[in-house]
Design a protein around this motif. Structure first.
Motif, PDB file in Angstrom:
ATOM      1  N   ARG A  40      -0.500 -17.733   7.730  1.00  0.00           N
ATOM      2  CA  ARG A  40      -0.644 -16.812   6.592  1.00  0.00           C
ATOM      3  C   ARG A  40       0.322 -15.639   6.731  1.00  0.00           C
ATOM      4  N   ALA A  41       0.438 -15.110   7.935  1.00  0.00           N
ATOM      5  CA  ALA A  41       1.344 -13.984   8.157  1.00  0.00           C
ATOM      6  C   ALA A  41       2.803 -14.384   7.925  1.00  0.00           C
ATOM      7  N   MET A  42       3.171 -15.609   8.285  1.00  0.00           N
ATOM      8  CA  MET A  42       4.554 -16.064   8.119  1.00  0.00           C
ATOM      9  C   MET A  42       4.855 -16.496   6.685  1.00  0.00           C
ATOM     10  N   TRP A  43       3.839 -16.916   5.930  1.00  0.00           N
ATOM     11  CA  TRP A  43       4.070 -17.449   4.587  1.00  0.00           C
ATOM     12  C   TRP A  43       3.849 -16.417   3.487  1.00  0.00           C
ATOM     13  N   CYS A  44       2.838 -15.618   3.607  1.00  0.00           N
ATOM     14  CA  CYS A  44       2.481 -14.668   2.544  1.00  0.00           C
ATOM     15  C   CYS A  44       3.191 -13.343   2.799  1.00  0.00           C
ATOM     16  N   LEU A  45       4.347 -13.195   2.199  1.00  0.00           N
ATOM     17  CA  LEU A  45       5.208 -12.060   2.458  1.00  0.00           C
ATOM     18  C   LEU A  45       4.981 -10.926   1.474  1.00  0.00           C
ATOM     19  N   GLU A  46       5.262  -9.719   1.937  1.00  0.00           N
ATOM     20  CA  GLU A  46       5.139  -8.536   1.094  1.00  0.00           C
ATOM     21  C   GLU A  46       6.496  -8.180   0.512  1.00  0.00           C
ATOM     22  N   ALA A  47       6.479  -7.413  -0.569  1.00  0.00           N
ATOM     23  CA  ALA A  47       7.704  -6.961  -1.221  1.00  0.00           C
ATOM     24  C   ALA A  47       8.568  -6.212  -0.211  1.00  0.00           C
ATOM     25  N   PRO A  48       9.873  -6.388  -0.290  1.00  0.00           N
ATOM     26  CA  PRO A  48      10.613  -6.960  -1.408  1.00  0.00           C
ATOM     27  C   PRO A  48      10.677  -8.486  -1.404  1.00  0.00           C
ATOM     28  N   SER A  49      10.105  -9.110  -0.398  1.00  0.00           N
ATOM     29  CA  SER A  49      10.032 -10.569  -0.384  1.00  0.00           C
ATOM     30  C   SER A  49       9.006 -11.020  -1.414  1.00  0.00           C
ATOM     31  N   ARG A  50       8.882 -12.322  -1.575  1.00  0.00           N
ATOM     32  CA  ARG A  50       7.946 -12.820  -2.580  1.00  0.00           C
ATOM     33  C   ARG A  50       7.438 -14.198  -2.177  1.00  0.00           C
ATOM     34  N   THR A  51       6.153 -14.437  -2.410  1.00  0.00           N
ATOM     35  CA  THR A  51       5.557 -15.757  -2.219  1.00  0.00           C
ATOM     36  C   THR A  51       4.980 -16.181  -3.561  1.00  0.00           C
ATOM     37  N   VAL A  52       5.285 -17.413  -3.958  1.00  0.00           N
ATOM     38  CA  VAL A  52       4.834 -17.924  -5.246  1.00  0.00           C
ATOM     39  C   VAL A  52       4.147 -19.272  -5.071  1.00  0.00           C
ATOM     40  N   VAL A  53       3.428 -19.670  -6.098  1.00  0.00           N
ATOM     41  CA  VAL A  53       2.813 -20.993  -6.150  1.00  0.00           C
ATOM     42  C   VAL A  53       3.210 -21.668  -7.452  1.00  0.00           C
ATOM     43  N   ALA A  54       3.314 -22.988  -7.391  1.00  0.00           N
ATOM     44  CA  ALA A  54       3.481 -23.817  -8.584  1.00  0.00           C
ATOM     45  C   ALA A  54       2.096 -24.371  -8.884  1.00  0.00           C
ATOM     46  N   VAL A  55       1.638 -24.155 -10.108  1.00  0.00           N
ATOM     47  CA  VAL A  55       0.261 -24.488 -10.475  1.00  0.00           C
ATOM     48  C   VAL A  55       0.244 -25.423 -11.683  1.00  0.00           C
ATOM     49  N   ALA A  56      -0.568 -26.472 -11.588  1.00  0.00           N
ATOM     50  CA  ALA A  56      -0.751 -27.413 -12.693  1.00  0.00           C
ATOM     51  C   ALA A  56      -1.616 -26.765 -13.777  1.00  0.00           C
ATOM     52  N   PRO A  57      -1.612 -27.314 -14.991  1.00  0.00           N
ATOM     53  CA  PRO A  57      -2.442 -26.765 -16.060  1.00  0.00           C
ATOM     54  C   PRO A  57      -3.930 -26.661 -15.703  1.00  0.00           C
ATOM     55  N   ASP A  58      -4.408 -27.546 -14.820  1.00  0.00           N
ATOM     56  CA  ASP A  58      -5.820 -27.490 -14.442  1.00  0.00           C
ATOM     57  C   ASP A  58      -6.096 -26.488 -13.313  1.00  0.00           C
ATOM     58  N   GLY A  59      -5.048 -25.768 -12.864  1.00  0.00           N
ATOM     59  CA  GLY A  59      -5.220 -24.772 -11.816  1.00  0.00           C
ATOM     60  C   GLY A  59      -4.921 -25.259 -10.412  1.00  0.00           C
ATOM     61  N   THR A  60      -4.632 -26.540 -10.242  1.00  0.00           N
ATOM     62  CA  THR A  60      -4.315 -27.086  -8.928  1.00  0.00           C
ATOM     63  C   THR A  60      -3.003 -26.505  -8.420  1.00  0.00           C
ATOM     64  N   VAL A  61      -3.002 -26.015  -7.182  1.00  0.00           N
ATOM     65  CA  VAL A  61      -1.777 -25.528  -6.564  1.00  0.00           C
ATOM     66  C   VAL A  61      -1.002 -26.749  -6.063  1.00  0.00           C
ATOM     67  N   LEU A  62       0.197 -26.942  -6.606  1.00  0.00           N
ATOM     68  CA  LEU A  62       1.026 -28.106  -6.313  1.00  0.00           C
ATOM     69  C   LEU A  62       1.996 -27.859  -5.160  1.00  0.00           C
ATOM     70  N   GLY A  63       2.389 -26.620  -4.995  1.00  0.00           N
ATOM     71  CA  GLY A  63       3.352 -26.261  -3.973  1.00  0.00           C
ATOM     72  C   GLY A  63       3.510 -24.764  -3.912  1.00  0.00           C
ATOM     73  N   SER A  64       4.329 -24.321  -2.969  1.00  0.00           N
ATOM     74  CA  SER A  64       4.533 -22.891  -2.777  1.00  0.00           C
ATOM     75  C   SER A  64       5.923 -22.648  -2.219  1.00  0.00           C
ATOM     76  N   ALA A  65       6.409 -21.437  -2.430  1.00  0.00           N
ATOM     77  CA  ALA A  65       7.692 -21.022  -1.871  1.00  0.00           C
ATOM     78  C   ALA A  65       7.580 -19.570  -1.432  1.00  0.00           C
ATOM     79  N   LYS A  66       8.344 -19.249  -0.409  1.00  0.00           N
ATOM     80  CA  LYS A  66       8.481 -17.850  -0.004  1.00  0.00           C
ATOM     81  C   LYS A  66       9.957 -17.519  -0.007  1.00  0.00           C
TER      82      LYS A  66
END
Length: 162
Positions: A40-66
């Protein structure tokens, strides 16, 4: 699919596929037994960095990027990023969408280029995706990655000007 900033509520979904991907040991340079707290510490970054998720219409998290600066100080104008797609959603354009998002983010933030420091050469899908998005292999660290089945393989350093 929507790509949005990750929230603390997304972490359980990210961790579900992140821990599987890392444990397999074929594509990431993290310890295969990484703890949830470390991940979690390595993936969920604080600004100015950014962590995002790709989410399906039903809310399922499909992937993530940092996304983050690759280095600090005089080299902070080069961005980097890491990506994970839930294996059950691979091959559906999630990685491409996250990659395009990361490039757009880096441009908007004023970065001059994006560099990936450790793309495992046997991860042919990732190498092909990054090449299709304009990245080139600057060099390969011979035997830089110990693959669980293929032994020691190279790590590509990939780069793209923005």
């Amino acid at each position: 699919m929507v790509i949005r900033e990750a929230t603390p509520e997304d972490w359980p979904s990210i961790w579900a596929f992140l821990r599987r991907i890392v444990a397999v040991g074929e594509t990431f340079t993290w310890p295969r037994d990484v703890s949830e707290k470390q991940a979690r510490a390595m993936w969920c970054l604080e600004a100015p960095s950014r962590t995002v998720v790709a989410v399906a219409p039903d809310g399922t998290v499909l992937g993530s990027a940092k996304m983050n600066p690759n280095h600090m100080g005089p080299a902070a104008h080069i961005a980097s990023a890491s990506f994970m797609v839930a294996p059950e959603h691979a091959g559906r354009g999630v990685g491409r969408a996250l990659g395009e998002y990361a490039l757009d983010w880096a441009r908007a933030e004023g970065y001059r280029a994006m560099q990936f420091n450790a793309v495992v050469e046997t991860n042919s899908r990732a190498v092909a995706l990054w090449r299709s998005l304009g990245f080139e292999v600057l060099g390969t660290l011979p035997e830089g990655f110990h693959h669980p089945e293929k032994g020691y393989v190279g790590l590509h350093i990939m780069h793209r000007r923005l």
